[in-house]
Motif scaffolding. Sequence first.
Motif, PDB file in Angstrom:
ATOM      1  N   MET A   1      67.173  44.160  64.711  1.00  9.29           N
ATOM      2  CA  MET A   1      67.242  43.665  63.331  1.00  9.29           C
ATOM      3  C   MET A   1      65.828  43.314  62.841  1.00  9.29           C
ATOM      4  N   THR A   2      65.489  43.752  61.620  1.00  7.64           N
ATOM      5  CA  THR A   2      64.171  43.431  61.065  1.00  7.64           C
ATOM      6  C   THR A   2      64.269  42.145  60.271  1.00  7.64           C
ATOM      7  N   GLY A   3      63.414  41.206  60.626  1.00  9.20           N
ATOM      8  CA  GLY A   3      63.472  39.917  59.942  1.00  9.20           C
ATOM      9  C   GLY A   3      62.712  39.928  58.630  1.00  9.20           C
ATOM     10  N   TRP A   4      63.032  38.980  57.787  1.00  5.43           N
ATOM     11  CA  TRP A   4      62.273  38.754  56.551  1.00  5.43           C
ATOM     12  C   TRP A   4      62.366  37.299  56.119  1.00  5.43           C
ATOM     13  N   VAL A   5      61.472  36.939  55.202  1.00  5.89           N
ATOM     14  CA  VAL A   5      61.522  35.618  54.564  1.00  5.89           C
ATOM     15  C   VAL A   5      61.552  35.839  53.056  1.00  5.89           C
ATOM     16  N   VAL A   6      62.551  35.275  52.390  1.00  4.85           N
ATOM     17  CA  VAL A   6      62.574  35.287  50.927  1.00  4.85           C
ATOM     18  C   VAL A   6      62.568  33.829  50.457  1.00  4.85           C
ATOM     19  N   ILE A   7      61.629  33.511  49.594  1.00  5.85           N
ATOM     20  CA  ILE A   7      61.514  32.146  49.080  1.00  5.85           C
ATOM     21  C   ILE A   7      62.133  32.145  47.684  1.00  5.85           C
ATOM     22  N   VAL A   8      63.213  31.386  47.520  1.00  9.87           N
ATOM     23  CA  VAL A   8      63.934  31.431  46.238  1.00  9.87           C
ATOM     24  C   VAL A   8      63.931  30.056  45.568  1.00  9.87           C
ATOM     25  N   GLY A   9      64.140  30.065  44.257  1.00  8.26           N
ATOM     26  CA  GLY A   9      64.357  28.833  43.500  1.00  8.26           C
ATOM     27  C   GLY A   9      65.805  28.789  43.061  1.00  8.26           C
ATOM     28  N   LEU A  10      66.417  27.607  43.171  1.00  4.06           N
ATOM     29  CA  LEU A  10      67.832  27.460  42.814  1.00  4.06           C
ATOM     30  C   LEU A  10      68.019  26.987  41.379  1.00  4.06           C
ATOM     31  N   GLY A  11      66.917  26.941  40.594  1.00  2.00           N
ATOM     32  CA  GLY A  11      67.039  26.433  39.231  1.00  2.00           C
ATOM     33  C   GLY A  11      67.153  24.923  39.233  1.00  2.00           C
ATOM     34  N   PRO A  12      67.277  24.326  38.040  1.00  2.00           N
ATOM     35  CA  PRO A  12      67.231  22.871  37.934  1.00  2.00           C
ATOM     36  C   PRO A  12      68.517  22.157  38.326  1.00  2.00           C
ATOM     37  N   GLY A  13      69.633  22.858  38.459  1.00  2.00           N
ATOM     38  CA  GLY A  13      70.851  22.128  38.840  1.00  2.00           C
ATOM     39  C   GLY A  13      72.126  22.939  38.716  1.00  2.00           C
ATOM     40  N   SER A  14      72.367  23.532  37.545  1.00  2.00           N
ATOM     41  CA  SER A  14      73.657  24.210  37.368  1.00  2.00           C
ATOM     42  C   SER A  14      73.644  25.575  38.054  1.00  2.00           C
TER      43      SER A  14
ATOM     44  N   ALA B   1      68.236  35.707  43.318  1.00  2.00           N
ATOM     45  CA  ALA B   1      68.213  34.603  44.289  1.00  2.00           C
ATOM     46  C   ALA B   1      69.533  34.576  45.056  1.00  2.00           C
ATOM     47  N   GLN B   2      70.649  34.747  44.328  1.00  2.00           N
ATOM     48  CA  GLN B   2      71.966  34.717  44.987  1.00  2.00           C
ATOM     49  C   GLN B   2      72.104  35.878  45.978  1.00  2.00           C
ATOM     50  N   ALA B   3      71.572  37.058  45.623  1.00  2.00           N
ATOM     51  CA  ALA B   3      71.658  38.218  46.517  1.00  2.00           C
ATOM     52  C   ALA B   3      70.905  37.947  47.821  1.00  2.00           C
ATOM     53  N   ALA B   4      69.744  37.303  47.726  1.00  2.00           N
ATOM     54  CA  ALA B   4      68.980  36.971  48.939  1.00  2.00           C
ATOM     55  C   ALA B   4      69.769  35.988  49.800  1.00  2.00           C
ATOM     56  N   ILE B   5      70.379  34.982  49.159  1.00  2.00           N
ATOM     57  CA  ILE B   5      71.182  33.992  49.900  1.00  2.00           C
ATOM     58  C   ILE B   5      72.357  34.692  50.596  1.00  2.00           C
ATOM     59  N   ASP B   6      73.007  35.623  49.876  1.00  2.00           N
ATOM     60  CA  ASP B   6      74.165  36.333  50.447  1.00  2.00           C
ATOM     61  C   ASP B   6      73.781  37.200  51.645  1.00  2.00           C
ATOM     62  N   ALA B   7      72.514  37.675  51.687  1.00  2.00           N
ATOM     63  CA  ALA B   7      72.071  38.569  52.774  1.00  2.00           C
ATOM     64  C   ALA B   7      71.436  37.802  53.940  1.00  2.00           C
TER      65      ALA B   7
ATOM     66  N   LEU C   1      54.719  40.248  58.177  1.00  2.00           N
ATOM     67  CA  LEU C   1      56.148  40.046  57.910  1.00  2.00           C
ATOM     68  C   LEU C   1      56.498  40.473  56.485  1.00  2.00           C
ATOM     69  N   ASP C   2      57.765  40.800  56.293  1.00  2.00           N
ATOM     70  CA  ASP C   2      58.289  41.081  54.954  1.00  2.00           C
ATOM     71  C   ASP C   2      58.562  39.716  54.289  1.00  2.00           C
ATOM     72  N   ILE C   3      57.667  39.312  53.386  1.00  2.00           N
ATOM     73  CA  ILE C   3      57.811  38.010  52.710  1.00  2.00           C
ATOM     74  C   ILE C   3      57.852  38.250  51.207  1.00  2.00           C
ATOM     75  N   ARG C   4      58.888  37.737  50.566  1.00  2.00           N
ATOM     76  CA  ARG C   4      58.991  37.905  49.103  1.00  2.00           C
ATOM     77  C   ARG C   4      59.295  36.566  48.420  1.00  2.00           C
ATOM     78  N   VAL C   5      58.879  36.478  47.156  1.00  2.00           N
ATOM     79  CA  VAL C   5      59.172  35.290  46.345  1.00  2.00           C
ATOM     80  C   VAL C   5      60.087  35.722  45.202  1.00  2.00           C
ATOM     81  N   VAL C   6      61.212  35.044  45.046  1.00  2.00           N
ATOM     82  CA  VAL C   6      62.127  35.332  43.931  1.00  2.00           C
ATOM     83  C   VAL C   6      61.990  34.190  42.917  1.00  2.00           C
ATOM     84  N   PRO C   7      61.595  34.502  41.694  1.00  2.00           N
ATOM     85  CA  PRO C   7      61.373  33.416  40.726  1.00  2.00           C
ATOM     86  C   PRO C   7      62.673  32.726  40.324  1.00  2.00           C
TER      87      PRO C   7
END
Length: 259
Positions: free
Chosen positions: A1-14, A22-28, A106-112
């Motif tokens: 398995m190839t690892g990765w790091v995705v850094i996501v923001g969950l927004g301010p609350g809702s 961001a949700q797709a990265a969390i789901d994977a 490493l495969d590192i990505r930032v999701v705004p």
Amino acid sequence: MTGWVVIVGLGPGSDGMITPDAQAAIDAATDIVGYIPYVRRIKPRDGLTLYETDNRVEMERAAHALQMATDGHRVVVVSSGDPGVFAMASAVFEAVEAGPPAWRDLDIRVVPGITAMLAAAAAAGAPLGHDFCTINLSDNLKPWALIEKRLRLAAEADFAMAFYNPRSKSRPEGFERTLDILRACCEPERVIIFARAVSTPEQAINVTTIARATPEMADMRTVVIVGSSLTRVIERTGPRGGGPIVYTPRSVLDGTAPG
Ligand code: SAH
């Protein structure tokens, strides 16, 4: 398995302000790391390990994420708002720069994500409709003298301003000094917005002036927006109610804006 790091923001609350990317990265993901209240926003599921860590251990958390990815895990690092605004994305890259050479490949990505300032501005109207700047009022990682210099120069340049981390229990005097500087640099009627817990059930938007503002109006769940000299307030008194609309016009026509 190839690892990765995705850094996501969950927004301010809702949840509606979590982006589909961001949700797709969390789901994977196989692993989630982050500060306790942000990790608690992630729905547990089989095959997903949640690592909740305390505030102020950003570098350890970043190293943990990078090491797990090196071992083949698919790791999501969660921040609130946008991960690049006073949050985990910079911490991860600081760890990469200081860490073992393998981390650089490493495969590192930032999701705004939707940062608190933008959600607060939208709730109040359009106070950031012209030039603006953003200042982190926390002096954990920088000297207070630098904050003060940036505040003065931003006010002199007549930017609208958004303040993050305005006031903590451990250093409440910082925000008092901020208000003193604003009063020294701006006219008393300058608009200031205290936007607390934006996009959560506790959301509160308080529109006032710097003459009437008091330090207690801000806490660590508040983002503060100060208008430019051109920022306007449209009062609403009709039966539909709602707070005032605050907006900054798109143009400075004659270049003689006060401030
Ligand atoms: N990465 C985050 C900011 C983290 S710094 C972002 O992009 O929004 C933490 C500060 O963000 C808080 O002290 C507060 O000033 C602001 N903040 C975060 N969520 C907020 C919310 N829902 N309402 C108002 N301010 C918020």
